[in-house]
Design an enzyme around this catalytic site. Structure first.
Site, PDB file in Angstrom:
ATOM      1  N   LYS A  93     -24.429  36.064  -1.290  1.00  0.00           N
ATOM      2  CA  LYS A  93     -24.198  36.174  -2.740  1.00  0.00           C
ATOM      3  C   LYS A  93     -22.776  36.654  -2.977  1.00  0.00           C
ATOM      4  O   LYS A  93     -22.373  37.694  -2.454  1.00  0.00           O
ATOM      5  CB  LYS A  93     -25.155  37.190  -3.366  1.00  0.00           C
ATOM      6  CG  LYS A  93     -26.544  36.668  -3.649  1.00  0.00           C
ATOM      7  CD  LYS A  93     -27.281  37.719  -4.497  1.00  0.00           C
ATOM      8  CE  LYS A  93     -28.719  37.373  -4.711  1.00  0.00           C
ATOM      9  NZ  LYS A  93     -29.427  38.440  -5.453  1.00  0.00           N
ATOM     10  N   ASN A  97     -35.286  44.046  -4.487  1.00  0.00           N
ATOM     11  CA  ASN A  97     -35.036  44.764  -5.736  1.00  0.00           C
ATOM     12  C   ASN A  97     -35.822  46.055  -5.858  1.00  0.00           C
ATOM     13  O   ASN A  97     -35.714  46.747  -6.878  1.00  0.00           O
ATOM     14  CB  ASN A  97     -35.393  43.884  -6.940  1.00  0.00           C
ATOM     15  CG  ASN A  97     -34.461  42.709  -7.033  1.00  0.00           C
ATOM     16  OD1 ASN A  97     -33.266  42.851  -6.807  1.00  0.00           O
ATOM     17  ND2 ASN A  97     -35.008  41.546  -7.307  1.00  0.00           N
TER      18      ASN A  97
HETATM   19  N1  LIG Z   1     -23.480  40.351  -2.594  1.00  0.00           N
HETATM   20  C1  LIG Z   1     -24.542  41.115  -2.507  1.00  0.00           C
HETATM   21  O1  LIG Z   1     -25.613  40.688  -2.078  1.00  0.00           O
HETATM   22  C2  LIG Z   1     -24.432  42.549  -2.933  1.00  0.00           C
HETATM   23  C3  LIG Z   1     -25.448  43.454  -2.616  1.00  0.00           C
HETATM   24  C4  LIG Z   1     -25.281  44.793  -2.967  1.00  0.00           C
HETATM   25  C5  LIG Z   1     -24.129  45.192  -3.644  1.00  0.00           C
HETATM   26  N2  LIG Z   1     -23.175  44.285  -3.944  1.00  0.00           N
HETATM   27  C6  LIG Z   1     -21.934  44.688  -4.649  1.00  0.00           C
HETATM   28  O2  LIG Z   1     -21.243  45.632  -3.844  1.00  0.00           O
HETATM   29  C7  LIG Z   1     -20.411  46.420  -4.690  1.00  0.00           C
HETATM   30  C8  LIG Z   1     -20.465  47.860  -4.236  1.00  0.00           C
HETATM   31  O3  LIG Z   1     -20.000  47.948  -2.920  1.00  0.00           O
HETATM   32  P1  LIG Z   1     -19.542  49.334  -2.268  1.00  0.00           P
HETATM   33  O4  LIG Z   1     -20.572  50.356  -2.512  1.00  0.00           O
HETATM   34  O5  LIG Z   1     -19.147  49.020  -0.884  1.00  0.00           O
HETATM   35  O6  LIG Z   1     -18.319  49.769  -3.188  1.00  0.00           O
HETATM   36  P2  LIG Z   1     -16.731  49.558  -3.077  1.00  0.00           P
HETATM   37  O7  LIG Z   1     -16.390  48.253  -2.524  1.00  0.00           O
HETATM   38  O8  LIG Z   1     -16.218  49.883  -4.428  1.00  0.00           O
HETATM   39  O9  LIG Z   1     -16.293  50.694  -2.047  1.00  0.00           O
HETATM   40  C9  LIG Z   1     -16.493  52.055  -2.375  1.00  0.00           C
HETATM   41  C10 LIG Z   1     -15.226  52.872  -2.204  1.00  0.00           C
HETATM   42  O10 LIG Z   1     -14.997  53.122  -0.814  1.00  0.00           O
HETATM   43  C11 LIG Z   1     -13.667  52.774  -0.454  1.00  0.00           C
HETATM   44  N3  LIG Z   1     -13.705  52.377   0.950  1.00  0.00           N
HETATM   45  C12 LIG Z   1     -14.233  51.257   1.469  1.00  0.00           C
HETATM   46  N4  LIG Z   1     -14.250  51.307   2.794  1.00  0.00           N
HETATM   47  C13 LIG Z   1     -13.698  52.484   3.161  1.00  0.00           C
HETATM   48  C14 LIG Z   1     -13.462  53.122   4.409  1.00  0.00           C
HETATM   49  N5  LIG Z   1     -13.873  52.578   5.554  1.00  0.00           N
HETATM   50  N6  LIG Z   1     -12.864  54.324   4.403  1.00  0.00           N
HETATM   51  C15 LIG Z   1     -12.528  54.927   3.231  1.00  0.00           C
HETATM   52  N7  LIG Z   1     -12.741  54.383   2.013  1.00  0.00           N
HETATM   53  C16 LIG Z   1     -13.330  53.171   1.976  1.00  0.00           C
HETATM   54  C17 LIG Z   1     -13.290  51.700  -1.429  1.00  0.00           C
HETATM   55  O11 LIG Z   1     -11.900  51.583  -1.566  1.00  0.00           O
HETATM   56  C18 LIG Z   1     -13.959  52.210  -2.711  1.00  0.00           C
HETATM   57  O12 LIG Z   1     -13.146  53.172  -3.306  1.00  0.00           O
HETATM   58  C19 LIG Z   1     -20.895  46.202  -6.107  1.00  0.00           C
HETATM   59  O13 LIG Z   1     -19.941  45.455  -6.795  1.00  0.00           O
HETATM   60  C20 LIG Z   1     -22.171  45.411  -5.936  1.00  0.00           C
HETATM   61  O14 LIG Z   1     -22.399  44.503  -7.002  1.00  0.00           O
HETATM   62  C21 LIG Z   1     -23.297  42.986  -3.597  1.00  0.00           C
END
Ligand SMILES: NC(=O)c1ccc[n+]([C@@H]2O[C@H](COP(=O)([O-])OP(=O)(O)OC[C@H]3O[C@@H](n4cnc5c(N)ncnc54)[C@H](O)[C@@H]3O)[C@@H](O)[C@H]2O)c1
Ligand SMILES: [Zn+2]
Length: 346
Positions: free
Chosen positions: A129, A226
């Site tokens: 996705k 979900n």
């Molecule tokens: N495609 C899918 O099936 C699916 C499923 C679940 C969530 N999502 C999406 O994922 C997103 C959330 O992802 P997330 O929680 O990873 O958030 P994110 O990508 O915003 O990362 C969170 C924070 O961590 C920082 N960061 C990332 N890796 C790091 C590292 N190794 N060291 C230090 N800092 C780091 C980033 O810069 C950011 O500030 C949402 O947009 C959501 O819609 C997609």
């Protein structure tokens, strides 16, 4: 099974190396935000010969069409052709948006996901996705497309803030609850700080991989993922509108899993002792949030808007027991509010 496009490894560098030897791309770009540029890029850059770095600002607020334009502009300026590669180095935001940009640029170029948050490693990078937010709606514009490879290396978690690790861990717990009783039992026995990440991530990816493989386009079984998210999202939305960092996604999902376990106990056969076990375990990790400011009308409004509903019913994925879930369980707004009361009164 681990999906065939996923490589779980202790050397992301070698994995990238092998892929590049194999594929012979004309050009390569790495998409980062300021945090992954600082913490993650140094761990892989030596293995990349000529390449470009595209940096975008971190955070969900930038998961939009404007940022896509920046990305498309940069690869257009650099004359990326259809044999070019985009490496998405970051959390779910980078993966979803970078993947979307690659999947649509010149009708699709190859992209690799190198997820650097726990959430992206066990969840966002698996299942194809991709997308961005639009006019305030989350993941409103997007496509399904699998990357050529997902390279999962726990080393990246070393620099991830603890709160982000915990937030991603909610999805690990969810996978156990909906699909594998043994996985959940093992989690309960393990202190988060002593987690063997390679094993834990592998088990979690297998669960998501199996569910997605059985139902890639979310016609049925994939909805099980979900669990915790219907109530979780309705709460998260109100917090997001305040633009504070008060509640991360996984923290909202943890609340959602408690409320939805209560509904599972009420509407399905989740035994009361299992409800209590889940509730105790989750509050032990995430604490209890004060939700007294929550606007109940907006909460119900958000529940009704959930993409997964049909007609007027609010459809939930709930637990029959720990390790086994069921989708499309119809719940009334009153019952959903009662589940929130259960959380508030615990
Ligand atoms: N495609 C899918 O099936 C699916 C499923 C679940 C969530 N999502 C999406 O994922 C997103 C959330 O992802 P997330 O929680 O990873 O958030 P994110 O990508 O915003 O990362 C969170 C924070 O961590 C920082 N960061 C990332 N890796 C790091 C590292 N190794 N060291 C230090 N800092 C780091 C980033 O810069 C950011 O500030 C949402 O947009 C959501 O819609 C997609
Ligand atoms: Zn989630």
């Amino acid at each position: 099974m681990i999906p065939d496009y996923v490589d779980i490894t202790e050397s992301a560098k070698d994995s990238i190396d092998n892929l590049l030897l194999d594929k012979k791309y004309t050009q390569v770009a790495v998409l980062c935000d300021e945090h992954t540029l600082e913490h993650c890029y140094p761990l892989i850059k030596d293995t990349l010969k000529d390449h470009h770095v595209i940096e975008i600002p971190s955070g969900e607020d930038y998961k939009n069409l404007n940022t896509c334009q920046t990305i498309w502009n940069q690869i257009t300026d650099k004359q990326f052709d259809r044999k070019s590669l985009l490496i998405n180095l970051g959390g779910g935001v980078i993966g979803d948006m970078g993947g979307f940009c690659a999947a649509t640029y010149k009708r699709g170029i190859d992209f690799v996901q190198v997820p650097t948050t726990l959430l992206a490693q066990v969840d966002a990078s698996i299942g194809g996705k991709l997308g961005i937010d639009f006019n305030g709606f989350k993941n409103h514009i997007g496509v399904f497309k699998l990357p050529v490879r997902v390279i999962v290396d726990p080393v990246f978690l070393k620099t991830l803030p603890d709160r982000q690790v915990k937030s991603g861990y909610a999805e690990v717990i969810k996978h156990g609850l909906i699909h594998d009783n043994t996985v959940f039992k093992n989690l309960i026995k393990t202190d988060l700080s002593n987690t063997k990440w390679l094993e834990t991530i592998k088990e979690s990816i297998i669960i998501k991989g199996d569910i997605v493989e059985a139902d890639p386009f979310e016609k049925g079984q994939r909805k099980l993922l979900n669990f915790g998210h219907t109530i979780g999202h309705a709460i998260e939305t109100q917090f997001l509108e305040k633009h504070t960092n008060e509640l991360l996604h996984g923290e909202a999902v943890a609340i959602g899993m408690i409320c939805e376990s209560w509904l599972s106990n009420r509407k399905l056969n989740l035994p009361t002792n299992q409800l209590e076990e889940i509730q105790k375990y989750l509050t032990g990790i995430y604490g209890k949030k004060d939700l007294y400011d929550l606007n109940i009308d907006d909460f119900v409004g958000n529940l009704k808007q959930d993409k997964k509903n049909k007609g007027n019913k609010i459809l939930f994925s709930l637990l029959n027991e720990i390790g086994e879930a069921r989708f499309d369980v119809s719940i009334s707004p009153e019952e959903a509010i009662e589940s929130l009361e259960y959380y508030r009164n615990m």
